[in-house]
Write an enzyme that holds these catalytic residues in place. Structure first.
Site, PDB file in Angstrom:
ATOM      1  NE  ARG A 104       5.420  -4.594  14.108  1.00  0.00           N
ATOM      2  CZ  ARG A 104       4.659  -3.881  13.283  1.00  0.00           C
ATOM      3  NH1 ARG A 104       5.192  -3.232  12.264  1.00  0.00           N
ATOM      4  NH2 ARG A 104       3.355  -3.799  13.468  1.00  0.00           N
ATOM      5  CG  HIS A 131      -0.637  -7.547  13.862  1.00  0.00           C
ATOM      6  ND1 HIS A 131      -0.319  -6.867  15.023  1.00  0.00           N
ATOM      7  CD2 HIS A 131      -0.490  -6.632  12.846  1.00  0.00           C
ATOM      8  CE1 HIS A 131      -0.003  -5.625  14.730  1.00  0.00           C
ATOM      9  NE2 HIS A 131      -0.088  -5.460  13.420  1.00  0.00           N
ATOM     10  CD  GLN A 134      -4.363  -3.918  12.478  1.00  0.00           C
ATOM     11  OE1 GLN A 134      -3.295  -3.342  12.480  1.00  0.00           O
ATOM     12  NE2 GLN A 134      -5.514  -3.282  12.302  1.00  0.00           N
ATOM     13  CG  ASP A 210      -2.186  -7.195   5.549  1.00  0.00           C
ATOM     14  OD1 ASP A 210      -1.831  -6.046   5.220  1.00  0.00           O
ATOM     15  OD2 ASP A 210      -1.600  -7.858   6.428  1.00  0.00           O
ATOM     16  CB  CYS A 247      -4.119  -4.129   9.306  1.00  0.00           C
ATOM     17  SG  CYS A 247      -2.898  -4.912   8.239  1.00  0.00           S
ATOM     18  NE  ARG A 275      -2.764  -1.786  16.159  1.00  0.00           N
ATOM     19  CZ  ARG A 275      -1.576  -2.045  15.582  1.00  0.00           C
ATOM     20  NH1 ARG A 275      -1.467  -1.956  14.263  1.00  0.00           N
ATOM     21  NH2 ARG A 275      -0.530  -2.406  16.295  1.00  0.00           N
TER      22      ARG A 275
END
Ligand code: CP
Length: 304
Positions: A104, A131, A134, A210, A247, A275
């Site tokens: 990340r 992402h 996700q 989000d 998310c 996930r």
């Protein structure tokens, strides 16, 4: 013959049939969640973070361990990368110790450079641009709740960010319709843009948002975002069976009202669980060719 190194960096870089196979595998691995196959016995995953994480860190760690593997977690502040050691050197060294890297990083370019120099798979655990893990979990969740993703309408509200970018990448691959509504200046040139949030929500199967304040944007002014909050009025424009997704983490109760987030339509914790299952499938694809790594050699310490 050296087998290909399977990186999972950007959805458009991967064959659509492979992505569909990974999604199918995620469904299968979820069905096996109480009896997980020991696919990763003897394999190790290094995880590197330059930002906070709850879901990505824990779900990758548990995914690897439930399937028999090991993990090493490092913050950027704890390793030489970004300080004295180059991306190339780090990639070469980690390739001698572990079987895959999940990273990340804010910037996409160093992650892609790491993948170019590594002899092991590199997985994108989120950058400021994308992402993909996700979105694979989100698609798994939608299929579980509503059936085949192809032909579904997903409506995105609020900010334009790494998650919305990845929905845009996924739409042509998986064949879903996408409508996006938020402050006009953030969606300039976006072919999915719909100015009126109620119009965007009309006939949608999924309403998704989000946080309006991504990591590093603390102190941002939120005035222009309020018309795009997902609340009961907006949900009422969607199909009767429509689900709400996020998310996580949420900024309570900015981008979504408490009423919607806690309603039966909200699938946010299934989405978070997924996930785990989606990443098991991603790891399984990436590690299928792990036979080139040092870790594949089994030995019994003391007897050799
Ligand atoms: N959704 C997500 O990536 O969560 P974390 O930042 O907690 O990993």
């Amino acid at each position: 013959m050296q087998k290909e190194t399977r990186h999972f960096l950007n959805l458009p870089d991967i064959d659509p049939d492979v992505l569909k196979a990974i999604l199918k595998k995620a469904h299968a691995l979820k069905k096996q969640k109480f009896n997980p196959p020991q696919l990763f016995k003897g394999l190790s995953l290094a995880m590197v973070f330059d930002k906070r994480s709850t879901r990505t860190r824990i779900s990758f760690e548990v995914a690897m361990k439930q399937l028999g593997g090991h993990t090493i977690v490092m913050n950027m502040s704890e390793i030489q990368l970004g300080g004295a050691e180059s991306v190339e050197s780090t990639a070469n060294v980690l390739s001698r110790y572990v079987d895959a890297i999940m990273i990340r990083m804010s910037d996409q370019a160093p992650m892609e450079a790491l993948a170019r120099h590594a002899q092991i798979p590199v997985i994108n655990g989120m950058t400021d641009e994308s992402h993909p893990c996700q979105i694979m979990a989100d698609l798994l969740t939608i299929e579980e709740k509503l059936g085949d993703i192809e032909g579904k309408k997903i409506a995105w509200f609020g900010d334009s960010n790494n998650v919305s970018n990845t929905f845009i990448q996924a739409a042509p691959i998986f064949g879903f319709e996408l409508a996006m509504s938020g402050p006009e200046d953030l969606f300039a040139g976006n072919p999915h843009y719909v100015a009126d949030p109620k119009e965007a929500a009309k006939n949608a199967d999924v309403l998704v948002t989000d946080t309006w304040v991504s990591m590093g944007q603390e102190g941002k002014t939120l005035d222009k975002f309020w018309p795009y909050q997902i609340n009961a009025d907006l949900m009422a424009c969607a199909k009767d069976h429509a689900i709400f997704m996020h998310c996580l983490p949420m900024h309570e109760w900015e981008e979504v009202s408490e009423e919607v987030a806690k309603s039966p339509a909200s699938v946010i914790y299934d989405e978070a669980e997924n996930r785990l299952h989606a990443q098991k499938a991603i790891l399984a694809w990436c590690l299928e060719n792990a036979g080139v790594s040092v870790s594949q050699k089994s030995f019994n310490f003391g007897n050799e």
